[in-house]
Write a protein that holds these residues in place. Sequence first.
Motif, PDB file in Angstrom:
ATOM      1  N   SER A 290     -18.347  13.755  20.243  1.00  0.00           N
ATOM      2  CA  SER A 290     -17.809  12.875  21.280  1.00  0.00           C
ATOM      3  C   SER A 290     -17.142  11.643  20.687  1.00  0.00           C
ATOM      4  O   SER A 290     -16.239  11.062  21.292  1.00  0.00           O
ATOM      5  CB  SER A 290     -18.919  12.450  22.250  1.00  0.00           C
ATOM      6  OG  SER A 290     -19.902  11.660  21.600  1.00  0.00           O
ATOM      7  N   GLY A 291     -17.576  11.221  19.488  1.00  0.00           N
ATOM      8  CA  GLY A 291     -16.918  10.103  18.832  1.00  0.00           C
ATOM      9  C   GLY A 291     -15.450  10.409  18.553  1.00  0.00           C
ATOM     10  O   GLY A 291     -14.570   9.564  18.753  1.00  0.00           O
ATOM     11  N   LEU A 292     -15.184  11.631  18.076  1.00  0.00           N
ATOM     12  CA  LEU A 292     -13.801  12.054  17.880  1.00  0.00           C
ATOM     13  C   LEU A 292     -13.031  12.048  19.203  1.00  0.00           C
ATOM     14  O   LEU A 292     -11.889  11.575  19.284  1.00  0.00           O
ATOM     15  CB  LEU A 292     -13.771  13.467  17.296  1.00  0.00           C
ATOM     16  CG  LEU A 292     -13.891  13.639  15.777  1.00  0.00           C
ATOM     17  CD1 LEU A 292     -13.981  15.121  15.440  1.00  0.00           C
ATOM     18  CD2 LEU A 292     -12.717  12.998  15.066  1.00  0.00           C
ATOM     19  N   LEU A 293     -13.675  12.593  20.251  1.00  0.00           N
ATOM     20  CA  LEU A 293     -13.024  12.711  21.555  1.00  0.00           C
ATOM     21  C   LEU A 293     -12.726  11.348  22.165  1.00  0.00           C
ATOM     22  O   LEU A 293     -11.616  11.098  22.660  1.00  0.00           O
ATOM     23  CB  LEU A 293     -13.907  13.530  22.492  1.00  0.00           C
ATOM     24  CG  LEU A 293     -13.416  13.696  23.936  1.00  0.00           C
ATOM     25  CD1 LEU A 293     -12.096  14.440  23.956  1.00  0.00           C
ATOM     26  CD2 LEU A 293     -14.464  14.419  24.776  1.00  0.00           C
ATOM     27  N   VAL A 294     -13.704  10.447  22.135  1.00  0.00           N
ATOM     28  CA  VAL A 294     -13.534   9.123  22.744  1.00  0.00           C
ATOM     29  C   VAL A 294     -12.443   8.338  22.024  1.00  0.00           C
ATOM     30  O   VAL A 294     -11.619   7.670  22.658  1.00  0.00           O
ATOM     31  CB  VAL A 294     -14.874   8.359  22.732  1.00  0.00           C
ATOM     32  CG1 VAL A 294     -14.670   6.903  23.123  1.00  0.00           C
ATOM     33  CG2 VAL A 294     -15.869   9.016  23.682  1.00  0.00           C
ATOM     34  N   ASP A 295     -12.416   8.417  20.689  1.00  0.00           N
ATOM     35  CA  ASP A 295     -11.358   7.741  19.945  1.00  0.00           C
ATOM     36  C   ASP A 295      -9.985   8.334  20.275  1.00  0.00           C
ATOM     37  O   ASP A 295      -8.991   7.614  20.385  1.00  0.00           O
ATOM     38  CB  ASP A 295     -11.619   7.857  18.436  1.00  0.00           C
ATOM     39  CG  ASP A 295     -12.551   6.767  17.924  1.00  0.00           C
ATOM     40  OD1 ASP A 295     -12.831   5.819  18.684  1.00  0.00           O
ATOM     41  OD2 ASP A 295     -12.998   6.859  16.764  1.00  0.00           O
ATOM     42  N   ARG A 296      -9.942   9.658  20.417  1.00  0.00           N
ATOM     43  CA  ARG A 296      -8.658  10.309  20.733  1.00  0.00           C
ATOM     44  C   ARG A 296      -8.172   9.905  22.123  1.00  0.00           C
ATOM     45  O   ARG A 296      -6.970   9.705  22.343  1.00  0.00           O
ATOM     46  CB  ARG A 296      -8.826  11.828  20.662  1.00  0.00           C
ATOM     47  CG  ARG A 296      -7.549  12.612  21.005  1.00  0.00           C
ATOM     48  CD  ARG A 296      -6.460  12.344  19.995  1.00  0.00           C
ATOM     49  NE  ARG A 296      -5.216  13.013  20.334  1.00  0.00           N
ATOM     50  CZ  ARG A 296      -4.281  12.533  21.151  1.00  0.00           C
ATOM     51  NH1 ARG A 296      -4.467  11.344  21.739  1.00  0.00           N
ATOM     52  NH2 ARG A 296      -3.174  13.203  21.394  1.00  0.00           N
ATOM     53  N   MET A 297      -9.091   9.765  23.081  1.00  0.00           N
ATOM     54  CA  MET A 297      -8.730   9.388  24.449  1.00  0.00           C
ATOM     55  C   MET A 297      -8.418   7.899  24.568  1.00  0.00           C
ATOM     56  O   MET A 297      -7.804   7.464  25.543  1.00  0.00           O
ATOM     57  CB  MET A 297      -9.863   9.763  25.406  1.00  0.00           C
ATOM     58  CG  MET A 297     -10.124  11.261  25.501  1.00  0.00           C
ATOM     59  SD  MET A 297     -11.641  11.642  26.420  1.00  0.00           S
ATOM     60  CE  MET A 297     -11.221  11.007  28.047  1.00  0.00           C
ATOM     61  N   GLY A 298      -8.862   7.101  23.592  1.00  0.00           N
ATOM     62  CA  GLY A 298      -8.607   5.669  23.634  1.00  0.00           C
ATOM     63  C   GLY A 298      -9.428   4.931  24.667  1.00  0.00           C
ATOM     64  O   GLY A 298      -8.985   3.921  25.216  1.00  0.00           O
ATOM     65  N   ILE A 299     -10.655   5.431  24.943  1.00  0.00           N
ATOM     66  CA  ILE A 299     -11.500   4.795  25.956  1.00  0.00           C
ATOM     67  C   ILE A 299     -12.012   3.443  25.470  1.00  0.00           C
ATOM     68  O   ILE A 299     -12.139   2.498  26.243  1.00  0.00           O
ATOM     69  CB  ILE A 299     -12.675   5.719  26.327  1.00  0.00           C
ATOM     70  CG1 ILE A 299     -12.131   7.007  26.965  1.00  0.00           C
ATOM     71  CG2 ILE A 299     -13.644   5.028  27.274  1.00  0.00           C
ATOM     72  CD1 ILE A 299     -13.204   8.028  27.271  1.00  0.00           C
ATOM     73  N   GLY A 300     -12.325   3.336  24.185  1.00  0.00           N
ATOM     74  CA  GLY A 300     -12.876   2.105  23.649  1.00  0.00           C
ATOM     75  C   GLY A 300     -11.813   1.042  23.414  1.00  0.00           C
ATOM     76  O   GLY A 300     -10.603   1.287  23.541  1.00  0.00           O
ATOM     77  N   PRO A 301     -12.237  -0.166  23.038  1.00  0.00           N
ATOM     78  CA  PRO A 301     -11.297  -1.283  22.849  1.00  0.00           C
ATOM     79  C   PRO A 301     -10.435  -1.155  21.607  1.00  0.00           C
ATOM     80  O   PRO A 301      -9.484  -1.920  21.451  1.00  0.00           O
ATOM     81  CB  PRO A 301     -12.227  -2.499  22.753  1.00  0.00           C
ATOM     82  CG  PRO A 301     -13.511  -1.948  22.229  1.00  0.00           C
ATOM     83  CD  PRO A 301     -13.640  -0.582  22.835  1.00  0.00           C
ATOM     84  N   ALA A 302     -10.766  -0.224  20.711  1.00  0.00           N
ATOM     85  CA  ALA A 302      -9.953  -0.054  19.505  1.00  0.00           C
ATOM     86  C   ALA A 302      -8.693   0.750  19.774  1.00  0.00           C
ATOM     87  O   ALA A 302      -7.831   0.858  18.900  1.00  0.00           O
ATOM     88  CB  ALA A 302     -10.774   0.619  18.401  1.00  0.00           C
ATOM     89  N   GLY A 303      -8.573   1.326  20.979  1.00  0.00           N
ATOM     90  CA  GLY A 303      -7.397   2.113  21.313  1.00  0.00           C
ATOM     91  C   GLY A 303      -7.494   3.536  20.790  1.00  0.00           C
ATOM     92  O   GLY A 303      -8.538   3.976  20.307  1.00  0.00           O
ATOM     93  N   LYS A 304      -6.388   4.278  20.882  1.00  0.00           N
ATOM     94  CA  LYS A 304      -6.384   5.684  20.478  1.00  0.00           C
ATOM     95  C   LYS A 304      -6.350   5.811  18.963  1.00  0.00           C
ATOM     96  O   LYS A 304      -5.673   5.053  18.273  1.00  0.00           O
ATOM     97  CB  LYS A 304      -5.167   6.403  21.074  1.00  0.00           C
ATOM     98  CG  LYS A 304      -5.226   6.566  22.586  1.00  0.00           C
ATOM     99  CD  LYS A 304      -4.053   7.387  23.083  1.00  0.00           C
ATOM    100  CE  LYS A 304      -4.135   7.598  24.596  1.00  0.00           C
ATOM    101  NZ  LYS A 304      -3.004   8.428  25.098  1.00  0.00           N
ATOM    102  N   LYS A 305      -7.117   6.789  18.464  1.00  0.00           N
ATOM    103  CA  LYS A 305      -7.121   7.116  17.043  1.00  0.00           C
ATOM    104  C   LYS A 305      -6.927   8.618  16.907  1.00  0.00           C
ATOM    105  O   LYS A 305      -7.603   9.400  17.577  1.00  0.00           O
ATOM    106  CB  LYS A 305      -8.436   6.683  16.376  1.00  0.00           C
ATOM    107  CG  LYS A 305      -8.618   5.167  16.326  1.00  0.00           C
ATOM    108  CD  LYS A 305      -9.892   4.801  15.607  1.00  0.00           C
ATOM    109  CE  LYS A 305     -10.044   3.275  15.512  1.00  0.00           C
ATOM    110  NZ  LYS A 305      -9.038   2.666  14.643  1.00  0.00           N
TER     111      LYS A 305
END
Length: 332
Positions: free
Chosen positions: A122-137
């Motif tokens: 899910s860490g990969l997924l959340v970063d890809r979706m850009g849900i967190g404040p760091a934006g999309k990765k």
Amino acid sequence: MTSPPRLPVLAGLPLAVGSGLAIPVQGRINGALGARLNDGIAAAAVSFSTGLLVMIVISLVLPRGRAGLASILPAVRSRAFPRIYVVAGAIGALFVFAQSFTVGILGVALFTVATVTGQTVSGLLVDRMGIGPAGKKSVTGIRIIGCVLTIAAVAWAVSPRFSGAGAGGSDDDPASLLLPILLPVAAGFLMSFQQAMNGTATVHYGTPIAATLVNFVAGCTVFWAALAVKLAVAGPANPLPSEWWYYLGGPMGGVFIGLGALLVRSLGVLVTGLGMIAGQLLGSLALDLTLPTPGTVVAPATVLGTLLTLAAIILATLPWPRGALRRQRPVR
């Protein structure tokens, strides 16, 4: 209110690992409290309640805490972020529930691998979706390899415990273990979303103190409701102990919730989670060496698996150039 500053990776990653060190200590304390009370739900309610009391004091005493406290309602009312983010603490409650109800069936080793697998994916997924404040990765090959290595390393590190895992032993029907395994996988999977929600809320509150306080409010609400049902059905637990150290689990939870909320803006959800996983393994290893429980044996696989986890996290964190895994074309 100004949002917390971003931290460089070299400063943020050690903080993530350091916050993960508190997780096994908290687990040891809450486990001992649950055994003393003979009630895991009551122990979790006490842990969340002490954490909430500490966060209320911090929010009232520190100037930044008071400013964050004053910004909670305006941020929620203005829909600065989705309102469901205020119940992110319920995900932490789900994790504790999963721990209480499945560790006895699966054992600590299988539970750990299940939660780490869910959290890493899910860490990969959340970063890809850009849900967190760091934006999309982007989901790069290096990040995928780092995630796979992390799961393999954690499995290796906890492999010495597999022989004693599970109350049912090795003759358990695999089908009967499907639901107990899915619960910690789901709890781990949702933890990355919790960190992303807390990180986004922290940006708008201006401090992780407020986000941590809101988490404890949600978690306490869940556990006190569950405890009320349990009391009506099964009656009260044993009396509360007088020893002070039984009540440190909640404040320790505040440490890794607050640092996680702060770090996801700088590191992203995946790297923050991987750093905490490494800290969790290092903390467990340190506890087993310094304060071992009866029957604890520190095997070489535990040490080597922990070191491999650190290497996997470094692999996933380094700023590899794009196309690093692609085959180089020969120069003509």
